[in-house]
Enzyme design. Structure first.
Site, PDB file in Angstrom:
ATOM      1  N   HIS A 179      16.692  -7.368 -40.977  1.00  0.00           N
ATOM      2  CA  HIS A 179      17.178  -8.656 -41.491  1.00  0.00           C
ATOM      3  C   HIS A 179      16.433  -9.115 -42.727  1.00  0.00           C
ATOM      4  CE1 HIS A 179      19.831  -9.853 -38.081  1.00  0.00           C
ATOM      5  NE2 HIS A 179      19.183  -8.833 -37.547  1.00  0.00           N
ATOM      6  N   ASP A 398      14.272 -13.406 -49.927  1.00  0.00           N
ATOM      7  CA  ASP A 398      14.954 -13.706 -48.668  1.00  0.00           C
ATOM      8  C   ASP A 398      15.932 -12.568 -48.395  1.00  0.00           C
ATOM      9  OD1 ASP A 398      15.714 -15.199 -46.456  1.00  0.00           O
ATOM     10  OD2 ASP A 398      16.012 -17.053 -47.591  1.00  0.00           O
TER      11      ASP A 398
HETATM   12  C1  GDG Z   1      16.149 -14.138 -41.304  1.00  0.00           C
HETATM   13  C2  GDG Z   1      15.960 -13.682 -42.753  1.00  0.00           C
HETATM   14  C3  GDG Z   1      18.434 -13.590 -42.998  1.00  0.00           C
HETATM   15  C4  GDG Z   1      17.479 -23.826 -39.637  1.00  0.00           C
HETATM   16  N1  GDG Z   1      16.984 -25.023 -39.281  1.00  0.00           N
HETATM   17  C5  GDG Z   1      17.711 -25.415 -38.221  1.00  0.00           C
HETATM   18  C6  GDG Z   1      18.663 -24.432 -37.947  1.00  0.00           C
HETATM   19  N2  GDG Z   1      18.493 -23.474 -38.828  1.00  0.00           N
HETATM   20  C7  GDG Z   1      19.328 -22.270 -38.880  1.00  0.00           C
HETATM   21  C8  GDG Z   1      20.178 -22.259 -40.128  1.00  0.00           C
HETATM   22  C9  GDG Z   1      20.449 -20.777 -40.286  1.00  0.00           C
HETATM   23  C10 GDG Z   1      19.180 -20.147 -39.739  1.00  0.00           C
HETATM   24  O1  GDG Z   1      18.522 -21.117 -38.960  1.00  0.00           O
HETATM   25  C11 GDG Z   1      18.242 -19.736 -40.843  1.00  0.00           C
HETATM   26  O2  GDG Z   1      18.698 -18.531 -41.332  1.00  0.00           O
HETATM   27  P1  GDG Z   1      18.245 -17.979 -42.735  1.00  0.00           P
HETATM   28  O3  GDG Z   1      19.086 -16.799 -43.066  1.00  0.00           O
HETATM   29  O4  GDG Z   1      18.377 -19.059 -43.754  1.00  0.00           O
HETATM   30  O5  GDG Z   1      16.700 -17.611 -42.644  1.00  0.00           O
HETATM   31  P2  GDG Z   1      15.688 -16.897 -41.568  1.00  0.00           P
HETATM   32  O6  GDG Z   1      15.455 -17.736 -40.390  1.00  0.00           O
HETATM   33  O7  GDG Z   1      14.457 -16.609 -42.381  1.00  0.00           O
HETATM   34  O8  GDG Z   1      16.415 -15.531 -41.135  1.00  0.00           O
HETATM   35  C12 GDG Z   1      17.138 -14.141 -43.598  1.00  0.00           C
HETATM   36  C13 GDG Z   1      18.526 -13.913 -41.529  1.00  0.00           C
HETATM   37  O9  GDG Z   1      17.350 -13.483 -40.832  1.00  0.00           O
HETATM   38  C14 GDG Z   1      19.740 -13.239 -40.911  1.00  0.00           C
HETATM   39  O10 GDG Z   1      19.706 -11.883 -41.133  1.00  0.00           O
HETATM   40  O11 GDG Z   1      19.509 -14.213 -43.665  1.00  0.00           O
HETATM   41  O12 GDG Z   1      16.992 -13.684 -44.921  1.00  0.00           O
HETATM   42  O13 GDG Z   1      14.742 -14.208 -43.303  1.00  0.00           O
HETATM   43  O14 GDG Z   1      21.509 -20.384 -39.499  1.00  0.00           O
HETATM   44  O15 GDG Z   1      21.314 -23.032 -39.927  1.00  0.00           O
HETATM   45  N3  GDG Z   1      19.578 -24.541 -36.953  1.00  0.00           N
HETATM   46  C15 GDG Z   1      19.533 -25.659 -36.194  1.00  0.00           C
HETATM   47  N4  GDG Z   1      18.615 -26.634 -36.406  1.00  0.00           N
HETATM   48  C16 GDG Z   1      17.702 -26.559 -37.406  1.00  0.00           C
HETATM   49  O16 GDG Z   1      16.892 -27.469 -37.593  1.00  0.00           O
HETATM   50  N5  GDG Z   1      20.429 -25.790 -35.213  1.00  0.00           N
END
Ligand code: GDG
Length: 786
Positions: A179, A398
């Site tokens: 990821h 990212d």
């Molecule tokens: C890793 C990789 C890759 C965030 N705050 C809250 C919340 N979130 C949810 C968001 C989103 C997820 O968490 C974050 O996903 P991201 O992709 O932005 O980042 P990582 O956590 O670092 O994920 C990344 C991912 O894996 C998938 O492969 O894209 O690059 O680093 O869905 O909405 N959800 C809730 N409350 C929050 O306060 N419910």
């Protein structure tokens, strides 16, 4: 012979009993958190995080099992069901949480794989713990999997599991998805256990990465460790056969990009609920009805560039571009990895910065930054996305960034603007965002202000294109594509039972259409002459088996001249095109506003080049070399005749302007007229013929194109892509008319768009001049020939 050990052909000494799940996901975390209420009762709540968000719908549909850690140290609970998924907890004790999870995973691999934006720490005891915990996950998955089941291992915490699992259960098909980014070899090489990690991963049949560049980095790491790769397949030498000079047949492991996505429909449906819309309005009211709401939603992680973002916003307040009375930044920073030192330090830095900005620029009742160090429910997040005028995603690195895609999916109103770091994997797919380099604070400020001031029409155009991409490539498609290729992997036992001489040429292993990686010196040379981001993308592009390389002519292959009839292609560009046209799988096209006949005469391209003239109204027959153009019916022919007559009259009244006739349109040229005369002629043409029903206007550089059929370079490019059935497209243009082509680039992760010269653009990359275009073509020739 290299001694890379991938666990092949080693029957387990004690085969574990088979389980009964046909699909198993193995991930560090279970998709739930245990919550203890005040009265002591426990319950499971969904936990935030990209992985969970991505996989939940797929697991529910496939009634699979999920092996993972519950999130708390100590005894693991018994397997249970949650949200329709069978959850199988794996235990981690307190020390393992420190050494495996907080240590090796989050303080070594995470920073190392994210471009070393924080300093990775290397400790042997952490590595030992990493091995032990990986073995535990592998043991558990091996015990739960039905015969020939498909096991999908997730992410950097579990890179050894594929090999361990293959040793335990050679019958399984094993996939692995990373990821986060896979680093360039120069960084990966720092890892003392780099070879073990490669061996661990190569236990899989199918390896998935977010971007082609990540897959490439992995393939390069394999080559640097003595393995050969061909078309994205790593070729593993077999084990020696006992008592025989033969070897067991080799296995092939495929590495390719599978950009992850979201359940776009579900996200939109949530946003459409009346209570969410009301909440969005209420949020704006609670913020004091500012004119501009900027939003950031991130785990509080140093890779997300929150401090860089705050710096840009602080300077915008300082410069007076934003005023706390009418602009506000809402920053949701979800608590994350709070026991890791670097995260504690980062939290302090963020909070000090927010405090300073509010101290300097906030007003009573109007803080400049609303900083929320809390996790929110999905409802509230959806309302925040709806309430925000601009979402800021400023990651330093990212893997993908799902927040960007969620924002896009939420905006069913086609409103809002996305500022997106080019270092997030999502930028590959969403070039219509306001792309930024977060290290370039001035550039980021400028892009934020462009996003703030974007016209509703322009915002809608960008958002619509991004939504198309996110809805077309949602998480269901991501998962089913990955699972399909992983499931088609050859059954290892079957291969192991034949001797190398018996092996058919196609072993049945998945062959994704990927070319071998280039020699490092080719890339090093290119990076000195071209923007490095472009080089990375071209590297990924060249890996597709079928490519279309399409270029505008004037200003791209030939320097602009005052007299268009004197335009000539640069010799270097010509020689590279001559080479490219012979590369198997590559199609070459020139796409110009010139008429087809004019283009053929002036450009004199190498034989085999397809030509598209008059912005797509005329095209050469790629096979026979003849020409075709859009057929005009009687009405259109009459309209064209009238338009031509009218324009000729107009030209006669404006000195040094002239009219060019094309099969489906007519063009007013103003290049040689005095500026005032040119402006007056253009205005008159637009007000007159240009406003007639059925007449389509394209503004070029000192030309007004009036066409009676609606074709643009965009429609031409889309038609070419479809007709040729190519996997990826590169388009290079310098003119406003080329923007239409950039707009339709199906944003498939492989597409590469390049704008030559200045001016606003939807293209992802920019080059200075035709000399640089020739260099780019040279790079492509080198990469395709590898
Ligand atoms: C890793 C990789 C890759 C965030 N705050 C809250 C919340 N979130 C949810 C968001 C989103 C997820 O968490 C974050 O996903 P991201 O992709 O932005 O980042 P990582 O956590 O670092 O994920 C990344 C991912 O894996 C998938 O492969 O894209 O690059 O680093 O869905 O909405 N959800 C809730 N409350 C929050 O306060 N419910």
């Amino acid at each position: 012979m290299t001694s890379v050990d991938t666990g092949d052909a080693r029957p387990p000494s004690e085969p574990p009993k088979n389980g009964h799940h046909d699909l198993i996901v193995v991930a560090n975390r279970l998709p739930v958190d245990r919550k203890v209420a005040a009265d002591g009762t426990t319950s499971w709540v969904p936990s935030p995080g990209g992985l969970v968000t991505a996989l939940e719908p797929v697991m529910q549909r496939n009634a699979g099992a999920w092996v993972g850690w519950s999130g708390s140290a100590g005894e693991a609970p018994e397997p249970f069901e949650a949200r329709g998924i069978r959850l199988i907890p794996v235990m981690l004790d307190e020390r393992e949480v420190e050494e495996f999870y907080e240590g090796m995973a989050n303080s070594t691999l995470w920073p190392l794989y994210h471009d070393v934006v924080a300093r990775p720490q290397f400790h042997r005891s952490w590595w030992e713990s990493y091995e032990q915990v990986n073995q535990r996950f592998a043991d558990r998955a091996a015990a739960e999997a039905a015969p020939n089941a498909l096991v999908w291992v997730q992410d950097y915490q579990l890179q050894l599991v594929p090999q361990m699992l293959r040793r335990l259960r050679p019958d399984l098909r094993i996939g692995f998805f990373n990821h986060i980014p896979f680093p360039p070899y120069e960084l990966f090489a720092q890892l003392p256990w780099r070879r073990r990690v490669l061996e661990g991963l190569l236990g899989a049949d199918q390896l998935g990465f977010q971007r082609p560049a990540d897959a490439n980095n992995f393939l390069r790491a394999c080559r640097r460790n003595g393995l050969s790769t061909r078309r994205g397949m790593v070729q593993l030498p077999g084990e020696p056969r006992f008592g025989s000079p033969d070897h067991h047949p080799r296995r092939e492991v495929n590495a390719a990009a599978f950009p992850i996505s979201i359940d776009a429909r579900a996200v939109q449906e949530l946003a459409e609920r009346p209570e969410i819309q009301m909440r969005a309005k209420e949020i704006r009211r609670e913020l004091g009805d500012p004119r501009v709401v900027l939003l950031g939603v991130d785990r509080l992680d140093y890779t997300k560039g929150i401090l860089h973002r705050l710096k840009a916003v602080e300077e915008l307040f300082e410069d007076g571009d934003l005023e706390a009375q009418d602009a506000v930044l809402v920053q949701v920073a979800t608590p994350s990895r709070e026991r890791v030192d670097q995260y504690q330090k980062m939290r302090q830095d963020v909070e000090v910065t927010v405090g300073r900005i509010n101290g300097d620029y906030g007003k009573i009742g109007h803080p400049a930054v609303h900083y929320l160090h809390q996790a929110y429910g999905r409802d509230e997040l959806a309302a925040l996305y709806l309430a925000a005028d601009v979402l800021l995603v400023t990651a330093l690195r990212d893997g993908m960034n799902l927040v960007a895609k969620e924002y896009v999916a939420t905006r069913y109103d086609e409103g809002g603007a996305l500022v997106l770091s080019e270092f997030a994997g999502a930028a590959n797919e969403l070039p219509q965002a306001f792309l930024i380099n977060p290290h370039d604070i001035d550039g980021m400020k400028a892009q934020i202000m462009r996003a703030v001031h974007v016209t509703p029409k322009e915002a809608q155009r960008r958002m619509r294109a991004m939504r198309r991409r996110v809805f077309d490539h949602d998480v269901a498609r991501w998962a089913s594509t990955f699972l399909k290729v992983a499931a088609s992997a050859v059954e290892p036992n079957a291969v192991a039972s034949v001797s190398p001489g018996d092996l058919p040429t196609d072993t049945g292993a998945i062959r994704l259409p990927v070319r071998p990686g280039p020699r490092p010196d080719v890339l090093d040379r290119a990076r000195r002459a071209l923007p490095p981001g472009l080089v990375d993308d071209v590297e990924g592009f060249a890996m597709h088996p079928s490519l279309l390389v399409a270029l505008d002519f004037d200003g791209v292959l030939a320097p602009l001249t005052a007299k268009p009839e004197l335009s000539r292609m640069l010799p270097e560009a010509r020689s590279q095109l001559g080479a490219l046209v012979h590369v198997p799988g590559v199609r070459l096209a020139l796409v110009s506003g010139r008429s087809l006949a004019d283009l053929r005469a002036i450009a004199d391209p190498p034989p085999g080049t397809m030509l598209v003239g008059s912005h797509g109204a005329e095209f050469s027959d790629p096979i026979g070399g003849g020409a075709a153009s859009a057929e005009l019916d009687d009405d259109r022919r009459a309209l064209l005749a009238k338009a031509t007559e009218e324009l000729q009259k107009l030209s006669a009244q404006h000195d040094r302007t002239w009219v060019e006739m094309k099969p489906t349109g007519v063009v007013l040229h103003t290049r040689q007229a005095e500026a005032e005369v040119a402006a007056a002629a253009t205005k008159a043409a637009l007000k007159g013929v240009g406003s007639w029903p059925g007449v389509h206007v394209t503004m070029g550089k000192e030309v007004v194109e009036l066409s009676v059929v609606e074709v643009t370079k965009g429609t031409a490019l889309a038609a070419l892509r479809q007709a040729l059935g190519v996997g990826a497209v590169m388009y290079v243009g310098d003119d406003v008319t080329d923007e239409r082509a950039f707009d339709v680039m199906s944003v498939d992760s492989g597409d590469v768009s390049v704008r030559v010269g200045d001016g606003d653009t939807l293209a992802r990359h920019r080059l200075r001049d035709p000399e640089q275009v020739a260099t780019l073509l040279g790079l492509l020739v080198d990469l395709c020939r590898e």
